[in-house]
Design a protein around this motif. Structure first.
Motif, PDB file in Angstrom:
ATOM      1  N   ASP A  32       0.831  -1.206   0.000  1.00 17.40           N
ATOM      2  CA  ASP A  32       0.000   0.000   0.000  1.00 17.40           C
ATOM      3  C   ASP A  32       0.869   1.261   0.000  1.00 17.40           C
ATOM      4  OD1 ASP A  32      -2.210  -1.678   0.105  1.00 17.40           O
ATOM      5  OD2 ASP A  32      -2.549  -1.364   2.262  1.00 17.40           O
ATOM      6  N   ILE A  33       1.890   1.269   0.835  1.00 24.42           N
ATOM      7  CA  ILE A  33       2.779   2.436   0.918  1.00 24.42           C
ATOM      8  C   ILE A  33       3.550   2.604  -0.379  1.00 24.42           C
ATOM      9  CG2 ILE A  33       4.838   3.366   2.059  1.00 24.42           C
ATOM     10  CD1 ILE A  33       3.706   2.228   4.688  1.00 24.42           C
ATOM     11  N   THR A  34       3.981   1.499  -0.978  1.00 27.75           N
ATOM     12  CA  THR A  34       4.690   1.575  -2.261  1.00 27.75           C
ATOM     13  C   THR A  34       3.811   2.241  -3.309  1.00 27.75           C
ATOM     14  OG1 THR A  34       5.990  -0.388  -1.742  1.00 27.75           O
ATOM     15  CG2 THR A  34       5.824   0.220  -4.069  1.00 27.75           C
ATOM     16  N   ARG A  35       2.552   1.839  -3.351  1.00 28.28           N
ATOM     17  CA  ARG A  35       1.603   2.440  -4.299  1.00 28.28           C
ATOM     18  C   ARG A  35       1.436   3.938  -4.002  1.00 28.28           C
ATOM     19  NH1 ARG A  35      -1.755  -1.332  -3.857  1.00 28.28           N
ATOM     20  NH2 ARG A  35      -2.993  -0.448  -2.195  1.00 28.28           N
ATOM     21  N   ASP A  36       1.328   4.298  -2.728  1.00 26.42           N
ATOM     22  CA  ASP A  36       1.199   5.707  -2.350  1.00 26.42           C
ATOM     23  C   ASP A  36       2.456   6.500  -2.718  1.00 26.42           C
ATOM     24  OD1 ASP A  36      -1.300   5.162  -1.331  1.00 26.42           O
ATOM     25  OD2 ASP A  36      -0.657   5.144   0.769  1.00 26.42           O
ATOM     26  N   LEU A  37       3.625   5.892  -2.516  1.00 28.83           N
ATOM     27  CA  LEU A  37       4.881   6.569  -2.855  1.00 28.83           C
ATOM     28  C   LEU A  37       4.999   6.795  -4.358  1.00 28.83           C
ATOM     29  CD1 LEU A  37       7.417   4.858  -0.438  1.00 28.83           C
ATOM     30  CD2 LEU A  37       6.667   7.250  -0.393  1.00 28.83           C
ATOM     31  N   GLU A  38       4.567   5.820  -5.144  1.00 31.22           N
ATOM     32  CA  GLU A  38       4.577   5.989  -6.596  1.00 31.22           C
ATOM     33  C   GLU A  38       3.687   7.162  -7.001  1.00 31.22           C
ATOM     34  OE1 GLU A  38       3.349   2.072  -7.757  1.00 31.22           O
ATOM     35  OE2 GLU A  38       5.409   1.302  -7.747  1.00 31.22           O
ATOM     36  N   ALA A  39       2.517   7.252  -6.412  1.00 26.41           N
ATOM     37  CA  ALA A  39       1.598   8.353  -6.717  1.00 26.41           C
ATOM     38  C   ALA A  39       2.190   9.690  -6.276  1.00 26.41           C
ATOM     39  CB  ALA A  39       0.249   8.120  -6.036  1.00 26.41           C
ATOM     40  N   LEU A  40       2.813   9.706  -5.111  1.00 22.07           N
ATOM     41  CA  LEU A  40       3.432  10.933  -4.599  1.00 22.07           C
ATOM     42  C   LEU A  40       4.580  11.364  -5.497  1.00 22.07           C
ATOM     43  CD1 LEU A  40       3.573  13.075  -2.386  1.00 22.07           C
ATOM     44  CD2 LEU A  40       5.047  11.519  -1.100  1.00 22.07           C
ATOM     45  N   GLN A  41       5.362  10.397  -5.947  1.00 26.30           N
ATOM     46  CA  GLN A  41       6.473  10.707  -6.848  1.00 26.30           C
ATOM     47  C   GLN A  41       5.962  11.379  -8.119  1.00 26.30           C
ATOM     48  OE1 GLN A  41       8.815   7.317  -7.952  1.00 26.30           O
ATOM     49  NE2 GLN A  41       9.974   8.435  -9.472  1.00 26.30           N
ATOM     50  N   LEU A  42       4.894  10.837  -8.688  1.00 26.66           N
ATOM     51  CA  LEU A  42       4.310  11.430  -9.887  1.00 26.66           C
ATOM     52  C   LEU A  42       3.794  12.840  -9.616  1.00 26.66           C
ATOM     53  CD1 LEU A  42       2.391   8.372 -11.367  1.00 26.66           C
ATOM     54  CD2 LEU A  42       4.414   9.494 -12.331  1.00 26.66           C
ATOM     55  N   GLU A  43       3.198  13.018  -8.461  1.00 25.15           N
ATOM     56  CA  GLU A  43       2.664  14.339  -8.102  1.00 25.15           C
ATOM     57  C   GLU A  43       3.780  15.362  -7.939  1.00 25.15           C
ATOM     58  OE1 GLU A  43      -0.213  16.176  -4.624  1.00 25.15           O
ATOM     59  OE2 GLU A  43      -0.236  14.018  -4.998  1.00 25.15           O
ATOM     60  N   ILE A  44       4.850  14.973  -7.238  1.00 27.38           N
ATOM     61  CA  ILE A  44       5.986  15.883  -7.046  1.00 27.38           C
ATOM     62  C   ILE A  44       6.634  16.187  -8.394  1.00 27.38           C
ATOM     63  CG2 ILE A  44       8.306  16.103  -6.059  1.00 27.38           C
ATOM     64  CD1 ILE A  44       7.251  14.506  -3.625  1.00 27.38           C
ATOM     65  N   HIS A  45       6.821  15.141  -9.194  1.00 32.78           N
ATOM     66  CA  HIS A  45       7.417  15.343 -10.518  1.00 32.78           C
ATOM     67  C   HIS A  45       6.555  16.287 -11.349  1.00 32.78           C
ATOM     68  CE1 HIS A  45       9.787  14.587 -14.057  1.00 32.78           C
ATOM     69  NE2 HIS A  45       8.680  14.281 -14.720  1.00 32.78           N
ATOM     70  N   GLY A  46       5.245  16.122 -11.247  1.00 36.27           N
ATOM     71  CA  GLY A  46       4.332  17.006 -11.968  1.00 36.27           C
ATOM     72  C   GLY A  46       4.496  18.458 -11.549  1.00 36.27           C
TER      73      GLY A  46
END
Length: 98
Positions: A32-46
């Motif tokens: 679950d945290i891995t999935r959240d981190l992937e989403a956060l990474q995309l958001e920060i990159h955005g």
């Protein structure tokens, strides 16, 4: 006749055995945290990618509280990385029979 004995409620052990094992719960939590981190990474990159060349940093990074939150997040990620490194080395060592 009235029953006067102790009631038989589930023991701690019995209730624990019916739950998902600690290992399975931990692995699911990591997924679950891995999935959240992937989403956060995309958001920060955005946020960073939205910044055009020659333009100032995104407004997010101008906020002192946001920068502090970012630094705190980095510290926790660094600590997790050290713990994971240790466990991966131990698991590799155990698997190789050392």
């Amino acid at each position: 006749m009235k029953f006067t004995g102790a009631s038989h409620s589930p023991t701690f052990l019995a209730s624990w055995q019916n739950k998902t094992s600690g290992k399975d719960a931990l692995l699911q939590h990591m997924r679950d945290i891995t999935r959240d981190l992937e989403a956060l990474q995309l958001e920060i990159h955005g946020q960073l990618a939205a910044n055009t060349p020659g333009q100032k940093s995104p407004h997010f990074f101008e906020d002192v509280n946001a920068v502090q939150a970012l630094n705190n997040f980095k510290v926790e990620l660094d600590q997790i990385r050290r713990i994971l490194w240790f466990y991966i080395e131990e698991a590799t060592r155990a698997a190789s029979g050392d």
